[in-house]
Scaffold this motif. Structure first.
Motif, PDB file in Angstrom:
ATOM      1  N   HIS A 124      -1.067 -16.229   1.665  1.00 39.35           N
ATOM      2  CA  HIS A 124      -0.144 -15.260   1.081  1.00 39.35           C
ATOM      3  C   HIS A 124      -0.504 -13.871   1.588  1.00 39.35           C
ATOM      4  CE1 HIS A 124      -0.537 -18.549  -1.826  1.00 39.35           C
ATOM      5  NE2 HIS A 124       0.687 -18.288  -2.222  1.00 39.35           N
TER       6      HIS A 124
ATOM      7  N   ARG B 274       7.444  -3.009   4.624  1.00 40.27           N
ATOM      8  CA  ARG B 274       6.711  -4.152   5.182  1.00 40.27           C
ATOM      9  C   ARG B 274       7.141  -5.466   4.544  1.00 40.27           C
ATOM     10  NH1 ARG B 274       1.472  -1.300   4.991  1.00 40.27           N
ATOM     11  NH2 ARG B 274       1.188  -0.323   7.024  1.00 40.27           N
TER      12      ARG B 274
ATOM     13  N   GLY C  15       9.000  -8.527   3.515  1.00 42.83           N
ATOM     14  CA  GLY C  15      10.039  -9.257   4.241  1.00 42.83           C
ATOM     15  C   GLY C  15       9.623  -9.562   5.673  1.00 42.83           C
ATOM     16  N   GLU C  16       8.739  -8.738   6.196  1.00 45.70           N
ATOM     17  CA  GLU C  16       8.186  -8.988   7.531  1.00 45.70           C
ATOM     18  C   GLU C  16       7.430 -10.325   7.510  1.00 45.70           C
ATOM     19  OE1 GLU C  16       5.005  -6.501  10.056  1.00 45.70           O
ATOM     20  OE2 GLU C  16       6.356  -5.229   8.898  1.00 45.70           O
ATOM     21  N   LYS C  17       7.332 -10.953   8.661  1.00 47.20           N
ATOM     22  CA  LYS C  17       6.575 -12.213   8.727  1.00 47.20           C
ATOM     23  C   LYS C  17       5.397 -12.117   9.694  1.00 47.20           C
ATOM     24  CE  LYS C  17       9.377 -16.139   7.354  1.00 47.20           C
ATOM     25  NZ  LYS C  17       9.855 -17.480   7.768  1.00 47.20           N
ATOM     26  N   TRP C  18       4.250 -12.605   9.264  1.00 43.35           N
ATOM     27  CA  TRP C  18       3.088 -12.731  10.143  1.00 43.35           C
ATOM     28  C   TRP C  18       2.843 -14.234  10.304  1.00 43.35           C
ATOM     29  CZ3 TRP C  18      -0.963  -8.701   7.919  1.00 43.35           C
ATOM     30  CH2 TRP C  18      -0.479  -7.403   8.178  1.00 43.35           C
TER      31      TRP C  18
ATOM     32  N   ASP D 251       3.855 -17.570  10.083  1.00 40.10           N
ATOM     33  CA  ASP D 251       5.032 -17.998   9.334  1.00 40.10           C
ATOM     34  C   ASP D 251       4.952 -17.585   7.865  1.00 40.10           C
ATOM     35  OD1 ASP D 251       2.924 -19.582   8.872  1.00 40.10           O
ATOM     36  OD2 ASP D 251       4.013 -21.481   8.908  1.00 40.10           O
TER      37      ASP D 251
ATOM     38  N   GLU E 188       5.587 -14.800   4.983  1.00 34.46           N
ATOM     39  CA  GLU E 188       6.361 -13.620   4.672  1.00 34.46           C
ATOM     40  C   GLU E 188       5.563 -12.672   3.785  1.00 34.46           C
ATOM     41  OE1 GLU E 188      10.159 -14.565   3.063  1.00 34.46           O
ATOM     42  OE2 GLU E 188      10.606 -12.485   2.496  1.00 34.46           O
ATOM     43  N   ILE E 189       5.644 -11.408   4.098  1.00 32.36           N
ATOM     44  CA  ILE E 189       4.966 -10.408   3.273  1.00 32.36           C
ATOM     45  C   ILE E 189       5.793 -10.161   2.017  1.00 32.36           C
ATOM     46  CG2 ILE E 189       4.123  -8.027   3.164  1.00 32.36           C
ATOM     47  CD1 ILE E 189       3.719  -8.145   6.188  1.00 32.36           C
ATOM     48  N   LEU E 190       5.125 -10.295   0.869  1.00 30.37           N
ATOM     49  CA  LEU E 190       5.816 -10.096  -0.408  1.00 30.37           C
ATOM     50  C   LEU E 190       5.311  -8.831  -1.093  1.00 30.37           C
ATOM     51  CD1 LEU E 190       5.626 -13.760  -1.817  1.00 30.37           C
ATOM     52  CD2 LEU E 190       7.467 -12.697  -0.484  1.00 30.37           C
TER      53      LEU E 190
END
Lengths: 236, 236
Positions: B142, B150, B152-155, B157, B159-161
């Motif tokens: 997570h 930031r 919504g961005e994905k690192w 697979d 997603e940044i919450l």
DNA sequence: TAGATTGTTAATCGATTAACAATC
DNA sequence: TAGATTGTTAATCGATTAACAATC
């Protein structure tokens, strides 16, 4: 109050017996030689607390209060400070600003330190943009990377150069500290280069023991150790 | 010699559900409680050396050789290992692979550890993409950040919450370890959230002392300390 | 003066190292 | 058996803490 290992600045590891045979090492009576790494770390901690107290306009602090805020004993605080002088007033404690200034001097934070970064990967990036360093007076003035795709890129106003360019560049524009954020395979090569250039301080993030002459100061930071120590505790 | 301890042992008794009366047995005899942080760090070091020896197809290693490679004494190596068992053979030394396996078990690296990252700044980024962690079995599952740009961005697979989503998300999909890579002002809030969610391990990169219950394991990593310790040595 | 708190000495605690019997 | 090396005990070293006289 529990204590925790702050960080893993390990002792500078092994050194090579330098040059000629019977060269006696200097008596090493310099104060820094006598002060334990533990004391230095705690000084860093006191420094941060004092900054915070100062920003809250606190004028005075006792060793007991400082100890409480840092999670150590008051005797420890007084002992640590006593290696460097008498900074307090009996019955009253310490003047926050004066003590902070004293510690700044002890830690060498009253000047600027120029640093060269080796390795412009994500760790290097994080270090370069870490605000805390500049606030403490540590400035990156050079960035080197082996990856041709990164060379030429600019971070702030500093251009990333190739490793090959490092020697000439650093000879012309020297630094105090070299920061190694490359994969472990190349860490020793970078260290050798830094030593060759006469750089006296090395901060190494590669998980590898570096061989350095004993006049060079080395600190190792190994990110894995903290996690492994957590998993040890959690699985016990 | 030195102390600087892990954070408080705790939870003293191990419970043993014995028959009718479930009583606390064994006051504080858990092994992890007795092992110093110094020993644990050296185990990390032995582990890395053993990995390296194994990759070079070295079969056997003596405490003297291992000590040399780690920069400690052979007595230290044997002493450290002796807390956990008899892994060697007199006259012969240690089987590299067997000893490595033993240390992997001791450090708890024989399983996967799920981690939540708080703070997707450059430090968080570096930690997330640090290969060494995954190789050791530490996985970020997570990522949370306060900055709406930031989120919504994905690192990879993931997603940044938002921080706001953390509680619900982590309650549904728990982690073993929370990694705090936020500015110091919000570090305690994140710690409180983690504690509230029952996370037992915290790795804190914020330069602030966190207040935590005794049953939670905390490790602090302060990047500034290593540099300050270097400047201390260099200016002495 | 009475109370507070430092700086320092002495006692304690714990980590490291030397040494060696056990044993491969 | 002779040589090598472990596991462990005892000695040493050094860091932390308790205690208190000095003194604000």
């Amino acid at each position: 109050m529990e204590k925790e290992f702050e960080n893993e600045a390990q002792d500078s590891g092994k050194f090579v017996a330098s040059g000629s045979r019977d060269l006696v090492v200097e008596p090493d009576s310099s104060l820094t030689e006598k002060i334990s790494e533990f004391t230095v770390r705690r000084l860093s901690s006191y420094y941060r607390i004092l900054l915070s107290l100062e920003s809250q306009d606190v004028q005075t602090v006792s060793s007991a209060r400082l100890a409480e805020l840092c999670g150590v004993t008051s005797a420890q605080v007084r002992k640590d400070l006593s290696y460097f002088g008498n900074f307090g007033t009996r019955g009253l404690g310490y003047q926050v600003t004066d003590l902070k200034t004293a510690i700044v001097g002890i830690l060498g934070l009253d000047r600027k330190w120029m640093m060269a970064l080796f390795g412009a990967g994500s760790l290097g990036h994080a270090l370069f943009f870490h605000d805390g360093f500049r606030q403490d007076g540590f400035y990156f003035t050079h960035i080197f990377d082996i990856d041709p795709r990164r060379v030429g890129e600019k971070w702030r106003d500093i251009e990333i150069l190739s490793f090959a360019a490092a020697k000439e560049k650093l000879a012309a524009d020297p630094v105090d500290i070299g920061v190694i954020a490359v994969p472990e395979e190349s860490a020793q090569d970078i260290a050798d280069l830094l030593i060759d250039l006469g750089v006296n301080g090395i901060l190494n993030f590669a998980p590898r023991q570096l061989t350095i002459p004993k006049n060079v100061r080395l600190r190792n930071v190994n990110l894995a150790v903290a996690l492994e120590s957590l998993s040890f505790l959690l699985s016990g």
